[in-house]
Write a protein that holds these residues in place. Structure first.
Motif, mmCIF file in Angstrom:
data_model
loop_
_atom_site.group_PDB
_atom_site.id
_atom_site.type_symbol
_atom_site.label_atom_id
_atom_site.label_comp_id
_atom_site.label_asym_id
_atom_site.label_seq_id
_atom_site.Cartn_x
_atom_site.Cartn_y
_atom_site.Cartn_z
ATOM 1 N N ILE A 66 1.311 79.257 46.503
ATOM 2 C CA ILE A 66 2.291 78.997 45.442
ATOM 3 C C ILE A 66 1.918 79.760 44.174
ATOM 4 O O ILE A 66 2.751 80.435 43.561
ATOM 5 N N ILE A 67 0.652 79.655 43.779
ATOM 6 C CA ILE A 67 0.197 80.271 42.527
ATOM 7 C C ILE A 67 0.247 81.794 42.600
ATOM 8 O O ILE A 67 0.697 82.466 41.666
ATOM 9 N N GLN A 68 -0.211 82.350 43.723
ATOM 10 C CA GLN A 68 -0.283 83.806 43.847
ATOM 11 C C GLN A 68 1.094 84.450 43.998
ATOM 12 O O GLN A 68 1.354 85.514 43.442
ATOM 13 N N SER A 69 1.979 83.794 44.749
ATOM 14 C CA SER A 69 3.302 84.376 44.984
ATOM 15 C C SER A 69 4.319 83.958 43.929
ATOM 16 O O SER A 69 5.370 84.577 43.794
ATOM 17 N N LYS A 70 3.973 82.878 43.181
ATOM 18 C CA LYS A 70 4.909 82.290 42.219
ATOM 19 C C LYS A 70 6.246 81.977 42.892
ATOM 20 O O LYS A 70 7.323 82.252 42.361
ATOM 21 N N ARG A 71 6.128 81.370 44.063
ATOM 22 C CA ARG A 71 7.301 80.964 44.832
ATOM 23 C C ARG A 71 7.079 79.571 45.409
ATOM 24 O O ARG A 71 5.955 79.099 45.497
ATOM 25 N N GLY A 72 8.167 78.966 45.830
ATOM 26 C CA GLY A 72 8.104 77.642 46.427
ATOM 27 C C GLY A 72 9.011 76.685 45.678
ATOM 28 O O GLY A 72 9.414 76.946 44.537
ATOM 29 N N ASP A 73 9.343 75.577 46.335
ATOM 30 C CA ASP A 73 10.257 74.600 45.737
ATOM 31 C C ASP A 73 9.654 73.195 45.687
ATOM 32 O O ASP A 73 9.783 72.504 44.684
ATOM 33 N N ILE A 74 8.998 72.801 46.782
ATOM 34 C CA ILE A 74 8.371 71.483 46.864
ATOM 35 C C ILE A 74 6.934 71.652 47.343
ATOM 36 O O ILE A 74 6.647 72.484 48.202
ATOM 37 N N TYR A 75 6.038 70.841 46.786
ATOM 38 C CA TYR A 75 4.631 70.861 47.189
ATOM 39 C C TYR A 75 4.196 69.425 47.456
ATOM 40 O O TYR A 75 4.264 68.584 46.564
ATOM 41 N N THR A 76 3.808 69.118 48.695
ATOM 42 C CA THR A 76 3.219 67.815 48.999
ATOM 43 C C THR A 76 1.758 68.039 49.345
ATOM 44 O O THR A 76 1.423 68.933 50.123
ATOM 45 N N LEU A 77 0.904 67.225 48.781
ATOM 46 C CA LEU A 77 -0.531 67.475 48.842
ATOM 47 C C LEU A 77 -1.307 66.181 48.899
ATOM 48 O O LEU A 77 -0.781 65.103 48.620
ATOM 49 N N VAL A 78 -2.566 66.313 49.261
ATOM 50 C CA VAL A 78 -3.497 65.196 49.205
ATOM 51 C C VAL A 78 -4.680 65.635 48.354
ATOM 52 O O VAL A 78 -5.260 66.686 48.600
#
Length: 246
Positions: free
Chosen positions: A64-76
């Motif tokens: 996400i950080i490197q490409s500066k792309r994405g819409d939703i992030y689910t994480l633990v």
């Protein structure tokens, strides 16, 4: 007349295409399956389509950080959440899950490991996590820091592999490459039909799952709609055995 109809159909098709988007949902591997089911339900009821990208929570955050792309992030893991905030990679988030780590046992491992303390036996082979790529790596380190030093040193010596995501750990345990592997939650091992041991509460470290809106989203309204859809479908995580927070 035929030409006019074709032009009308082209305009109608083009208009639909312009207003339907592909949304990218990046998720930690350990909580991938509920995400896939929610995405399937969304795709069946919305014109926008969701694509799931899974990996270690740290791995997909780097994407996400490197490409500066994405819409939703689910994480633990709150550490990855804080890193996402430091990079302004997310605009809003919500804590949704509580996870309690365990150790999954291989068929061979269950014959010689009866409890947590047996992980310190000489010759025991353990799969851990890479702390830079997945939350289980950091979780393991924090659990070790709570143990008496002698016990911690013995268990540390038995770590044979440091994996990039939880499914690598489960795979090594199922194949018998290792005797035991740390797993985020018993909800992740239902399909393995393998036994597990719990970690004493005084040493264990609960982890929490989050859903976040990615600030780099090119389709912010559509991403927000998906975000809200996820929040109204958290029961899917519960159906997979996860503890959902109210």
């Amino acid at each position: 007349m035929r030409y006019s109809v074709l032009v009308f159909m082209f305009i109608l098709f083009f208009s639909f295409e312009c207003h339907s988007y592909t949304l990218y949902w990046l998720t930690g591997a350990g909580i991938k399956r509920p995400a896939q089911m929610i995405a399937k339900a969304y795709n069946e009821t919305h014109k926008d389509k969701v694509v799931i990208i899974a990996g270690g929570s740290g791995q997909v955050l780097n994407q996400i950080i490197q490409s500066k792309r994405g819409d939703i992030y689910t994480l633990v893991d709150v550490d990855f959440l804080n890193r996402a905030k430091r990079f302004n990679a997310i605009s809003t988030y919500k804590k949704i899950l509580k996870l309690t780590p365990i150790f999954l046992l291989s068929r061979i491992g269950e014959k010689k490991i009866g409890n947590f303390y047996d992980l310190s036996k000489v010759g025991t082979k353990i799969a851990g996590g890479n702390p830079k790529a997945m939350c289980l790596g950091k979780t393991f380190e924090q659990i070790m820091s709570k143990l008496p030093s002698e016990l911690a040193n013995k268990i540390q010596k038995n770590i044979r592999i440091r994996c990039l995501n939880v499914f690598q750990i489960v795979g090594y345990v199922k194949e018998g490459v290792v005797d035991a592997g740390i797993v985020l939650d018993k909800a992740l091992i239902k399909s393995t039909h393998l036994k597990y041991i719990t970690i004493p509460q005084k040493y264990n470290v609960n982890r929490y799952g989050y859903v976040a809106l990615v600030s780099y989203s090119k389709h912010k309204e559509a991403a927000k709609e998906l975000y809200n859809f996820i929040l109204t479908h958290l029961y899917v995580y519960k159906n997979y055995g996860f503890e959902v927070l109210k």
